[in-house]
Each structure stands twice: as C-alpha cells, then as structure tokens.
Motif scaffolding. Structure first.
Motif, PDB file in Angstrom:
ATOM      1  N   ALA A 203       6.161  10.481  -2.019  1.00 54.85           N
ATOM      2  CA  ALA A 203       4.755  10.391  -2.385  1.00 54.85           C
ATOM      3  C   ALA A 203       4.316  11.670  -3.086  1.00 54.85           C
ATOM      4  O   ALA A 203       4.522  12.770  -2.564  1.00 54.85           O
ATOM      5  CB  ALA A 203       3.909  10.153  -1.137  1.00 54.85           C
ATOM      6  N   PRO A 204       3.737  11.583  -4.281  1.00 54.48           N
ATOM      7  CA  PRO A 204       3.274  12.794  -4.975  1.00 54.48           C
ATOM      8  C   PRO A 204       2.230  13.526  -4.143  1.00 54.48           C
ATOM      9  O   PRO A 204       1.366  12.894  -3.519  1.00 54.48           O
ATOM     10  CB  PRO A 204       2.661  12.238  -6.269  1.00 54.48           C
ATOM     11  CG  PRO A 204       3.220  10.869  -6.428  1.00 54.48           C
ATOM     12  CD  PRO A 204       3.466  10.360  -5.045  1.00 54.48           C
ATOM     13  N   LEU A 205       2.326  14.843  -4.111  1.00 55.97           N
ATOM     14  CA  LEU A 205       1.325  15.644  -3.397  1.00 55.97           C
ATOM     15  C   LEU A 205       0.077  15.712  -4.267  1.00 55.97           C
ATOM     16  O   LEU A 205      -0.221  16.727  -4.907  1.00 55.97           O
ATOM     17  CB  LEU A 205       1.877  17.036  -3.096  1.00 55.97           C
ATOM     18  CG  LEU A 205       3.043  17.081  -2.110  1.00 55.97           C
ATOM     19  CD1 LEU A 205       3.582  18.493  -1.977  1.00 55.97           C
ATOM     20  CD2 LEU A 205       2.626  16.523  -0.763  1.00 55.97           C
ATOM     21  N   SER A 206      -0.641  14.619  -4.289  1.00 60.86           N
ATOM     22  CA  SER A 206      -1.751  14.461  -5.218  1.00 60.86           C
ATOM     23  C   SER A 206      -2.932  13.806  -4.512  1.00 60.86           C
ATOM     24  O   SER A 206      -2.750  13.014  -3.583  1.00 60.86           O
ATOM     25  CB  SER A 206      -1.309  13.599  -6.405  1.00 60.86           C
ATOM     26  OG  SER A 206      -2.411  13.196  -7.179  1.00 60.86           O
ATOM     27  N   LEU A 207      -4.114  14.155  -4.973  1.00 60.75           N
ATOM     28  CA  LEU A 207      -5.341  13.499  -4.514  1.00 60.75           C
ATOM     29  C   LEU A 207      -5.932  12.662  -5.646  1.00 60.75           C
ATOM     30  O   LEU A 207      -7.138  12.420  -5.692  1.00 60.75           O
ATOM     31  CB  LEU A 207      -6.358  14.537  -4.031  1.00 60.75           C
ATOM     32  CG  LEU A 207      -5.933  15.385  -2.824  1.00 60.75           C
ATOM     33  CD1 LEU A 207      -7.045  16.345  -2.422  1.00 60.75           C
ATOM     34  CD2 LEU A 207      -5.541  14.495  -1.649  1.00 60.75           C
ATOM     35  N   SER A 208      -5.057  12.199  -6.530  1.00 62.97           N
ATOM     36  CA  SER A 208      -5.503  11.324  -7.611  1.00 62.97           C
ATOM     37  C   SER A 208      -5.841   9.944  -7.057  1.00 62.97           C
ATOM     38  O   SER A 208      -5.489   9.604  -5.916  1.00 62.97           O
ATOM     39  CB  SER A 208      -4.438  11.217  -8.696  1.00 62.97           C
ATOM     40  OG  SER A 208      -3.249  10.670  -8.150  1.00 62.97           O
ATOM     41  N   ALA A 209      -6.485   9.133  -7.874  1.00 63.00           N
ATOM     42  CA  ALA A 209      -6.988   7.831  -7.419  1.00 63.00           C
ATOM     43  C   ALA A 209      -5.901   6.929  -6.827  1.00 63.00           C
ATOM     44  O   ALA A 209      -6.123   6.314  -5.770  1.00 63.00           O
ATOM     45  CB  ALA A 209      -7.715   7.132  -8.566  1.00 63.00           C
ATOM     46  N   PRO A 210      -4.702   6.794  -7.451  1.00 63.57           N
ATOM     47  CA  PRO A 210      -3.693   5.902  -6.855  1.00 63.57           C
ATOM     48  C   PRO A 210      -3.276   6.323  -5.449  1.00 63.57           C
ATOM     49  O   PRO A 210      -3.120   5.476  -4.557  1.00 63.57           O
ATOM     50  CB  PRO A 210      -2.521   6.002  -7.845  1.00 63.57           C
ATOM     51  CG  PRO A 210      -3.137   6.390  -9.129  1.00 63.57           C
ATOM     52  CD  PRO A 210      -4.263   7.317  -8.760  1.00 63.57           C
TER      53      PRO A 210
ATOM     54  N   GLY B 173       8.129   1.257   0.974  1.00 65.71           N
ATOM     55  CA  GLY B 173       7.072   0.420   1.523  1.00 65.71           C
ATOM     56  C   GLY B 173       7.572  -0.455   2.660  1.00 65.71           C
ATOM     57  O   GLY B 173       6.938  -0.560   3.714  1.00 65.71           O
ATOM     58  N   ALA B 174       8.739  -1.084   2.466  1.00 64.87           N
ATOM     59  CA  ALA B 174       9.295  -1.944   3.508  1.00 64.87           C
ATOM     60  C   ALA B 174       9.631  -1.160   4.770  1.00 64.87           C
ATOM     61  O   ALA B 174       9.401  -1.619   5.891  1.00 64.87           O
ATOM     62  CB  ALA B 174      10.540  -2.660   2.979  1.00 64.87           C
ATOM     63  N   VAL B 175      10.161   0.068   4.591  1.00 62.64           N
ATOM     64  CA  VAL B 175      10.525   0.898   5.742  1.00 62.64           C
ATOM     65  C   VAL B 175       9.277   1.292   6.530  1.00 62.64           C
ATOM     66  O   VAL B 175       9.255   1.220   7.765  1.00 62.64           O
ATOM     67  CB  VAL B 175      11.300   2.149   5.274  1.00 62.64           C
ATOM     68  CG1 VAL B 175      11.413   3.171   6.399  1.00 62.64           C
ATOM     69  CG2 VAL B 175      12.681   1.762   4.784  1.00 62.64           C
ATOM     70  N   ILE B 176       8.238   1.737   5.834  1.00 57.54           N
ATOM     71  CA  ILE B 176       7.017   2.153   6.522  1.00 57.54           C
ATOM     72  C   ILE B 176       6.406   0.984   7.293  1.00 57.54           C
ATOM     73  O   ILE B 176       5.873   1.167   8.389  1.00 57.54           O
ATOM     74  CB  ILE B 176       6.016   2.747   5.510  1.00 57.54           C
ATOM     75  CG1 ILE B 176       6.512   4.124   5.050  1.00 57.54           C
ATOM     76  CG2 ILE B 176       4.617   2.870   6.111  1.00 57.54           C
ATOM     77  CD1 ILE B 176       5.644   4.801   4.027  1.00 57.54           C
ATOM     78  N   ALA B 177       6.507  -0.227   6.744  1.00 64.81           N
ATOM     79  CA  ALA B 177       5.987  -1.396   7.448  1.00 64.81           C
ATOM     80  C   ALA B 177       6.755  -1.679   8.734  1.00 64.81           C
ATOM     81  O   ALA B 177       6.214  -2.293   9.666  1.00 64.81           O
ATOM     82  CB  ALA B 177       6.038  -2.621   6.539  1.00 64.81           C
ATOM     83  N   LEU B 178       8.000  -1.203   8.817  1.00 62.03           N
ATOM     84  CA  LEU B 178       8.839  -1.494   9.983  1.00 62.03           C
ATOM     85  C   LEU B 178       8.871  -0.368  11.009  1.00 62.03           C
ATOM     86  O   LEU B 178       9.238  -0.594  12.165  1.00 62.03           O
ATOM     87  CB  LEU B 178      10.281  -1.775   9.523  1.00 62.03           C
ATOM     88  CG  LEU B 178      10.493  -3.042   8.677  1.00 62.03           C
ATOM     89  CD1 LEU B 178      11.894  -3.051   8.099  1.00 62.03           C
ATOM     90  CD2 LEU B 178      10.263  -4.289   9.520  1.00 62.03           C
TER      91      LEU B 178
ATOM     92  N   SER C  93       0.832  -1.209   0.000  1.00 62.21           N
ATOM     93  CA  SER C  93       0.000   0.000   0.000  1.00 62.21           C
ATOM     94  C   SER C  93       0.861   1.250   0.000  1.00 62.21           C
ATOM     95  O   SER C  93       0.570   2.229  -0.709  1.00 62.21           O
ATOM     96  CB  SER C  93      -0.918  -0.004   1.227  1.00 62.21           C
ATOM     97  OG  SER C  93      -1.732  -1.165   1.257  1.00 62.21           O
ATOM     98  N   ALA C  94       1.939   1.232   0.792  1.00 65.83           N
ATOM     99  CA  ALA C  94       2.841   2.386   0.829  1.00 65.83           C
ATOM    100  C   ALA C  94       3.531   2.587  -0.517  1.00 65.83           C
ATOM    101  O   ALA C  94       3.769   3.722  -0.940  1.00 65.83           O
ATOM    102  CB  ALA C  94       3.874   2.202   1.933  1.00 65.83           C
ATOM    103  N   ALA C  95       3.853   1.496  -1.186  1.00 73.81           N
ATOM    104  CA  ALA C  95       4.471   1.602  -2.509  1.00 73.81           C
ATOM    105  C   ALA C  95       3.516   2.255  -3.507  1.00 73.81           C
ATOM    106  O   ALA C  95       3.930   3.073  -4.333  1.00 73.81           O
ATOM    107  CB  ALA C  95       4.890   0.216  -3.003  1.00 73.81           C
ATOM    108  N   VAL C  96       2.234   1.930  -3.433  1.00 73.98           N
ATOM    109  CA  VAL C  96       1.243   2.564  -4.307  1.00 73.98           C
ATOM    110  C   VAL C  96       1.136   4.049  -3.989  1.00 73.98           C
ATOM    111  O   VAL C  96       1.110   4.900  -4.889  1.00 73.98           O
ATOM    112  CB  VAL C  96      -0.126   1.872  -4.151  1.00 73.98           C
ATOM    113  CG1 VAL C  96      -1.211   2.651  -4.900  1.00 73.98           C
ATOM    114  CG2 VAL C  96      -0.063   0.440  -4.670  1.00 73.98           C
ATOM    115  N   LEU C  97       1.080   4.384  -2.699  1.00 72.90           N
ATOM    116  CA  LEU C  97       1.000   5.784  -2.292  1.00 72.90           C
ATOM    117  C   LEU C  97       2.199   6.580  -2.801  1.00 72.90           C
ATOM    118  O   LEU C  97       2.077   7.756  -3.179  1.00 72.90           O
ATOM    119  CB  LEU C  97       0.907   5.882  -0.766  1.00 72.90           C
ATOM    120  CG  LEU C  97       0.870   7.284  -0.157  1.00 72.90           C
ATOM    121  CD1 LEU C  97      -0.422   8.007  -0.544  1.00 72.90           C
ATOM    122  CD2 LEU C  97       0.998   7.215   1.365  1.00 72.90           C
ATOM    123  N   THR C  98       3.359   5.937  -2.814  1.00 77.06           N
ATOM    124  CA  THR C  98       4.591   6.610  -3.201  1.00 77.06           C
ATOM    125  C   THR C  98       4.743   6.742  -4.710  1.00 77.06           C
ATOM    126  O   THR C  98       5.715   7.323  -5.180  1.00 77.06           O
ATOM    127  CB  THR C  98       5.799   5.858  -2.607  1.00 77.06           C
ATOM    128  OG1 THR C  98       5.552   5.604  -1.232  1.00 77.06           O
ATOM    129  CG2 THR C  98       7.081   6.645  -2.696  1.00 77.06           C
TER     130      THR C  98
END
Length: 416
Positions: free
Chosen positions: A272-279, A206-211, A137-142
């Motif tokens: 993470a892009p400063l975006s409110l797009s769907a991804p 993503g791995a870092v945020i999970a930890l 999920s963090a990878a998608v956000l990023t």
C-alpha cells in the motif's frame, strides 16, 4: 422460599450465566470479558461463591454455597464460533440490565432465547458479498485500480462460495481457507500471464486480508496480557492454522506459476502506498466499512468503524513519513484506535471491539505475507523468511497496540 426452590433458582441462574458465556465466546468476546460477564450474571441472582473457568471450547462454573448446601459444577461446550458483533452488543445490553437489577431471572432467560435466534442485521446479499467487498477495498488501498478491485471482488466471491461448498460437505476449515486463498492467487497469476496492464498482485493482497483472522489475533494478545495463557495459546494456535492455510493456498498456486514459467517476480508484489491521496483514503474507509458488515456489526455502529479505519491509516502514514519504523508505527496507530474505541464504547455502551476490530483492517499484513511466499517460491529462503517474520511482527503490534490503548483509557477512567 424453601431450600429445594432456592436450589432450583440457583441452578437456573448458573444455566443462564453459562449460556451467556457460551454465546459471548462463540461470537468473538475475549476470555476476560466472558469471565466477568458470567460472574456478574450469577452474582446478580444470588449465586456468589462461584469459580469460572473459560477456555476456547468449554466453560465451567462451580458454586460452593457457604450454608453447607450441595456444591454444583456445570459445563457448556462452545460448538459454534463465528464473529458476530450484533450478538455481542445484544449480550452486552442484557448483562448490563441484569447487573442493574432490572430483569427478573425468568425474563432474562426469555430475552436470551430471543438473542440466540436473532433477525439478520444485514440483508442476505450484503452478508454474502461482504468478504468480496473487503478484498476489493483492500485492492484499492494497495494501489489497484477499478479493474483490479473488480477482479479481487470476483475472485474472493468465488473463493468464498467454494469454501461454503466444501463446508457443506464437512471438509475441514483449513482446506476451505486454503482454497479461498488459492482462487485469489490464481486470478492474479492469470492476469500476469495474460500481461494485463494492471497491478494484478493486489488481487492476492485483497483476498488475503479478507481471510486474515483479525478478531482472533486481537483476542489472543488480549488474553495473554490478561494472564489467560491457556486460552491465549489456543487462540494463537487458531491464528497460526488460519495463516498457514492462507499461505498454503498462495504457495500452491505460486509453485505451479513458477514451474509454468509465468513471468512473476517480487516487483509484482504490491504494498500500500504511504499516501493520503483519495484512492488510499477511500480504500481505508471502505475496508473498515466492509469489515464491519462482514463481522455483523449493527448498522448504527458501522459508520464510526469506517471512520476509525480512516483514522488508523492516517496515523500510520503520518508516523511513517516522520521516519518511524513500520512495526512501531503500526503499534501506535493501533493504540490510537484502542483509545478511540474505548471512548466510543463508553459513550454508546457497547464493547470497544465493535469499533476497533473493523478499524484495524488497513494495517493487516496481507502484502507482506504475499511477498514472503513469493520470495520463498522463487528460491529466496532468507528473504521470504524475513517478510514472514515482518508480517508476524506487524500482527503482534496490532494486537498489543489495540489492547494498550484500551487499557490506557481504562486506567485513566478509574483514576478519574
């Protein structure tokens, strides 16, 4: 009731209060919450002249009776500390019933034994894959696409399994965390080396945020603001060691990558892009949802936590669009979630942190930590230190913002 019988009843109440405190602290509650719960339980059963001392590994409760009876001091050690919000919700309910004089002491003791041996709140497969889903999920956000999300999922799952294997062999948790971070970084470096046309470094983020220890971070700031400086210092040390383990795993792999002439540069480090797009909205929502599963939040509280992650991301992005500095925008977004978490907790009678902690996931500084370590390994000490300080500032802003929001609502509630 005879004096020996009274003493025995008081001792059983003290034992119950200590056991409640031990389970709460081990499950992730703040020192203030644990202290208040222990006092409430003891007083509900007639033990009123008490002093409570809570630190990160032990709890002490002393009773000095007014009638000249013998004083009693008892202590329990906290041998298992793992965030478990299902435990916290059950203990919160138990303490509420005890304070309302709805439970005889013997019944409360039986209830506590059942809480200590709970049924799993999520299927085994969900609990096992939750950290990997957080990473995906963090990878998608990023800004990573499906390929990167899948790679982050696989890498984090392998790192988690490797950490579990080391844990079964009594290897220190520091090295378990370092190995987990190294596996995620190695996956990203491998994809960069093979020139796979994706944002491979999002795997590391993503791995870092999970930890990252989000709950320990918030509890550290909460204890410090509440004046519990000894426990706050201990929690801060815990956070520092976890983050150091993560940085060690990243740094080790990046050192080998740079020495092996892998074409890795700071431009490879995503944010993470400063975006409110769907991804980004989907990534933020799923990050809150999967964090809630990883923290063993009861199922009925998971959707609000996921919505909270969506809200915190939207507030942060909107404030950044308005030109606010990143740290200030982080603090305000976290304070917003602190207020909403308190409202939600008061409404459904659960601790606010059940909602708040999963919701802060989108703001955890995973990409900034990676950028800092990458710059250090490329020889830019000043730039690397700058990013690491920025990550620390963001982390403290999250903790302070959350606690500010919780306390603002508490003050308004008391005034009303």
């Amino acid at each position: 009731m005879s004096e020996p019988a009274r003493d025995a009843e008081a001792n059983r109440a003290i034992s119950l209060a200590l056991r409640v405190g031990e389970l709460m602290l081990g499950s992730g509650a703040s020192t203030e919450s644990v202290t208040n719960a222990m006092r409430a339980v003891a007083r509900a059963y007639g033990v009123r002249r008490i002093e409570v001392d809570v630190n990160l590994s032990a709890l002490t409760l002393s009773d000095v009776p007014d009638d000249g009876g013998l004083p009693v001091t008892a202590e329990r050690r906290v041998r298992r500390r793992e965030p478990d919000f299902a435990h916290l919700v059950a203990l919160h309910d138990l303490v509420g019933e005890i304070v309302a004089d709805e439970l005889p002491l013997a019944t409360a003791r039986r209830r506590l034994r059942r809480i200590d041996r709970p049924a799993p709140v999520h299927p085994p497969w969900a609990a096992a894959t939750a950290p990997a889903l957080v990473a995906a999920s963090a990878a998608v956000l990023t800004g990573g696409g499906p390929v990167v999300a899948l790679a982050a999922f696989v890498a984090t799952l392998l790192g988690d399994r490797a950490g579990s294997w080391l844990a079964r062999r009594a290897v220190a948790e520091f090295f378990q965390t370092a190995v987990a971070a190294a596996v995620g970084t190695a996956a990203a470096v491998l994809m960069i080396w093979q020139q796979v046309p994706v944002r491979a470094s999002a795997i590391v983020v993503g791995a870092v945020i999970a930890l990252l220890p989000g709950r320990s971070l918030v509890a550290c700031v909460q204890d410090g603001i509440a004046g519990e400086y000894v426990t706050a210092t201990a929690r801060l040390s815990e956070v520092v060691f976890v983050v150091t383990a993560v940085l060690s795993g990243i740094g080790l792999v990046l050192t080998f990558a740079v020495q092996a002439k892998v074409p890795i540069s700071v431009e490879d480090a995503p944010s993470a892009p400063l975006s409110l797009s769907a991804p980004q909205l989907f990534g933020a929502f799923m990050l809150g949802l999967t964090f809630a599963v990883a923290l063993r939040v009861p199922p009925r509280h998971i959707p609000p936590a996921a919505v909270g992650a969506l809200v915190i991301w939207c507030v942060f992005v909107c404030l950044r669009w308005l030109g606010w500095p990143s740290v200030l925008a982080t603090a305000v977004a976290a304070a917003t979630i602190g207020v909403l978490g308190s409202l939600y907790g008061n409404r459904v009678r659960v601790p606010p942190m059940v909602f708040v902690i999963p919701a802060i996931g989108p703001l955890l500084p995973g990409s900034v930590l990676f950028r800092g370590m990458l710059k250090l390994n490329l020889g830019d000490v000043t730039g690397g230190t700058h990013f690491l300080i920025e990550a620390l500032s963001a982390a403290l802003a999250i903790g302070a913002g959350v606690i500010l929001g919780v306390n603002v609502l508490r003050a308004l509630h008391r005034t009303a």
